[in-house]
Design a protein around this motif. Structure first.
Motif, PDB file in Angstrom:
ATOM      1  N   ILE A   1       0.842  -1.204   0.000  1.00 58.67           N
ATOM      2  CA  ILE A   1       0.000   0.000   0.000  1.00 58.67           C
ATOM      3  C   ILE A   1       0.873   1.249   0.000  1.00 58.67           C
ATOM      4  O   ILE A   1       0.622   2.196  -0.754  1.00 58.67           O
ATOM      5  CB  ILE A   1      -0.969  -0.015   1.205  1.00 58.67           C
ATOM      6  CG1 ILE A   1      -2.013  -1.117   1.012  1.00 58.67           C
ATOM      7  CG2 ILE A   1      -1.635   1.341   1.400  1.00 58.67           C
ATOM      8  CD1 ILE A   1      -2.833  -1.420   2.257  1.00 58.67           C
ATOM      9  N   ALA A   2       1.913   1.260   0.844  1.00 57.26           N
ATOM     10  CA  ALA A   2       2.812   2.423   0.902  1.00 57.26           C
ATOM     11  C   ALA A   2       3.526   2.626  -0.430  1.00 57.26           C
ATOM     12  O   ALA A   2       3.655   3.765  -0.901  1.00 57.26           O
ATOM     13  CB  ALA A   2       3.828   2.249   2.029  1.00 57.26           C
TER      14      ALA A   2
ATOM     15  N   ALA B   1       2.495   1.702  -3.446  1.00 59.11           N
ATOM     16  CA  ALA B   1       1.522   2.191  -4.437  1.00 59.11           C
ATOM     17  C   ALA B   1       1.208   3.667  -4.196  1.00 59.11           C
ATOM     18  O   ALA B   1       1.153   4.463  -5.144  1.00 59.11           O
ATOM     19  CB  ALA B   1       0.250   1.352  -4.376  1.00 59.11           C
ATOM     20  N   TYR B   2       1.024   4.040  -2.925  1.00 64.07           N
ATOM     21  CA  TYR B   2       0.713   5.432  -2.625  1.00 64.07           C
ATOM     22  C   TYR B   2       1.893   6.349  -2.967  1.00 64.07           C
ATOM     23  O   TYR B   2       1.712   7.416  -3.563  1.00 64.07           O
ATOM     24  CB  TYR B   2       0.314   5.608  -1.153  1.00 64.07           C
ATOM     25  CG  TYR B   2      -0.104   7.019  -0.857  1.00 64.07           C
ATOM     26  CD1 TYR B   2      -1.330   7.494  -1.309  1.00 64.07           C
ATOM     27  CD2 TYR B   2       0.725   7.896  -0.181  1.00 64.07           C
ATOM     28  CE1 TYR B   2      -1.722   8.794  -1.091  1.00 64.07           C
ATOM     29  CE2 TYR B   2       0.346   9.207   0.042  1.00 64.07           C
ATOM     30  CZ  TYR B   2      -0.876   9.647  -0.412  1.00 64.07           C
ATOM     31  OH  TYR B   2      -1.249  10.944  -0.193  1.00 64.07           O
TER      32      TYR B   2
ATOM     33  N   LEU C   1       2.060   6.897  -6.638  1.00 62.59           N
ATOM     34  CA  LEU C   1       1.024   7.845  -7.057  1.00 62.59           C
ATOM     35  C   LEU C   1       1.435   9.282  -6.727  1.00 62.59           C
ATOM     36  O   LEU C   1       1.314  10.178  -7.572  1.00 62.59           O
ATOM     37  CB  LEU C   1      -0.303   7.498  -6.381  1.00 62.59           C
ATOM     38  CG  LEU C   1      -1.471   8.432  -6.666  1.00 62.59           C
ATOM     39  CD1 LEU C   1      -1.886   8.305  -8.132  1.00 62.59           C
ATOM     40  CD2 LEU C   1      -2.630   8.119  -5.747  1.00 62.59           C
ATOM     41  N   VAL C   2       1.932   9.496  -5.523  1.00 63.02           N
ATOM     42  CA  VAL C   2       2.368  10.843  -5.125  1.00 63.02           C
ATOM     43  C   VAL C   2       3.533  11.297  -6.000  1.00 63.02           C
ATOM     44  O   VAL C   2       3.572  12.436  -6.465  1.00 63.02           O
ATOM     45  CB  VAL C   2       2.752  10.886  -3.624  1.00 63.02           C
ATOM     46  CG1 VAL C   2       3.411  12.210  -3.259  1.00 63.02           C
ATOM     47  CG2 VAL C   2       1.521  10.662  -2.764  1.00 63.02           C
TER      48      VAL C   2
ATOM     49  N   PRO D   1      -0.376  14.715   1.458  1.00 64.29           N
ATOM     50  CA  PRO D   1       0.381  13.515   1.079  1.00 64.29           C
ATOM     51  C   PRO D   1       1.561  13.241   2.021  1.00 64.29           C
ATOM     52  O   PRO D   1       1.849  12.082   2.335  1.00 64.29           O
ATOM     53  CB  PRO D   1       0.862  13.825  -0.337  1.00 64.29           C
ATOM     54  CG  PRO D   1      -0.120  14.798  -0.862  1.00 64.29           C
ATOM     55  CD  PRO D   1      -0.529  15.619   0.327  1.00 64.29           C
TER      56      PRO D   1
ATOM     57  N   ILE E   1       0.188  11.492   5.063  1.00 60.71           N
ATOM     58  CA  ILE E   1      -0.173  10.101   4.778  1.00 60.71           C
ATOM     59  C   ILE E   1       1.080   9.243   4.643  1.00 60.71           C
ATOM     60  O   ILE E   1       1.133   8.112   5.153  1.00 60.71           O
ATOM     61  CB  ILE E   1      -1.067  10.018   3.530  1.00 60.71           C
ATOM     62  CG1 ILE E   1      -2.410  10.712   3.815  1.00 60.71           C
ATOM     63  CG2 ILE E   1      -1.279   8.568   3.091  1.00 60.71           C
ATOM     64  CD1 ILE E   1      -3.283  10.928   2.600  1.00 60.71           C
ATOM     65  N   ILE E   2       2.095   9.769   3.983  1.00 61.98           N
ATOM     66  CA  ILE E   2       3.367   9.034   3.859  1.00 61.98           C
ATOM     67  C   ILE E   2       3.961   8.793   5.247  1.00 61.98           C
ATOM     68  O   ILE E   2       4.407   7.687   5.562  1.00 61.98           O
ATOM     69  CB  ILE E   2       4.357   9.798   2.957  1.00 61.98           C
ATOM     70  CG1 ILE E   2       3.867   9.783   1.510  1.00 61.98           C
ATOM     71  CG2 ILE E   2       5.765   9.211   3.057  1.00 61.98           C
ATOM     72  CD1 ILE E   2       4.573  10.780   0.599  1.00 61.98           C
TER      73      ILE E   2
ATOM     74  N   LEU F   1       2.058   6.017   7.000  1.00 61.97           N
ATOM     75  CA  LEU F   1       2.403   4.691   6.490  1.00 61.97           C
ATOM     76  C   LEU F   1       3.789   4.242   6.951  1.00 61.97           C
ATOM     77  O   LEU F   1       3.983   3.082   7.332  1.00 61.97           O
ATOM     78  CB  LEU F   1       2.309   4.669   4.960  1.00 61.97           C
ATOM     79  CG  LEU F   1       0.887   4.764   4.397  1.00 61.97           C
ATOM     80  CD1 LEU F   1       0.926   5.051   2.901  1.00 61.97           C
ATOM     81  CD2 LEU F   1       0.095   3.510   4.706  1.00 61.97           C
TER      82      LEU F   1
END
Length: 183
Positions: free
Chosen positions: A132-133, A135-136, A139-140, A154, A157-158, A161
């Motif tokens: 998940i981290a 993929a995120y 994306l970022v 972002p 959120i990073i 994670l």
């Protein structure tokens, strides 16, 4: 979710390891939930709260530094998390081999098997968190101008994670030592 790609069992198995003694079926420890989810959530909130410009916080020590916090070096973080996730996947294979050895030899205690199962659940969860981290972060990275820091939300959120993954890794380290002490 369909059964083929549902991750609910991975999450459920991990949460069931957050007890003092699985044999007595004690409930999940609130302190563990706070460590695994509350601490990363606190980091997230502290990073993104300046986004909402609460003027009453301006006098709080450290608020200006916090308001300026942004994650830089996204490529390096993405590389590190993805490599760590791959290594954790390798550890998952090693855990399977240990369990196979236990079963083949017939020389195992129920404690050793329980610890091995808990370790497998925790490593599986860490791999899921790493995916998940990764993929995120990808994306970022794809939506951030090169060599610019991520935005505040972002970045929060990073940080969530990464802190969550670190806390999970600490638990894996402790469990791995327990499993290997039962070999």
């Amino acid at each position: 979710m369909t059964a083929k790609w549902s991750v609910t069992k991975i999450v459920g198995d991990h949460l069931r390891t957050l007890v003092d003694d699985r044999k007595t079926r004690k409930p999940i420890r609130v302190r563990d939930i706070l460590a695994f989810y509350g601490l990363p959530l606190l980091v997230l909130v502290l990073i993104i709260i300046p986004e909402f410009n609460f003027s009453w916080l301006a006098g709080v020590p450290g608020y200006r530094q916090l308001a300026a916090f942004r994650v830089n070096g996204l490529e390096g973080i993405l590389s590190g998390i993805s490599i760590y996730t791959a290594l954790l996947f390798g550890l998952l294979v090693q855990i399977f081999q240990i369990k196979s050895r236990y079963l083949d030899n017939g020389e195992y205690s129920s404690d050793a098997m329980d610890l091995n199962d808990a370790l497998e659940a925790n490593v599986s969860y860490a791999v899921l968190t790493g995916i998940i981290a990764t993929a995120y972060l990808a994306l970022v990275l794809a939506t951030t101008v090169k060599d610019n820091p991520a935005g505040r939300i972002p970045s929060g959120i990073i940080a969530f994670l990464v802190v969550h993954l670190l806390v999970t890794l600490f638990m894996i380290l402790k469990r791995a030592r327990s499993v290997y002490s039962h070999l």
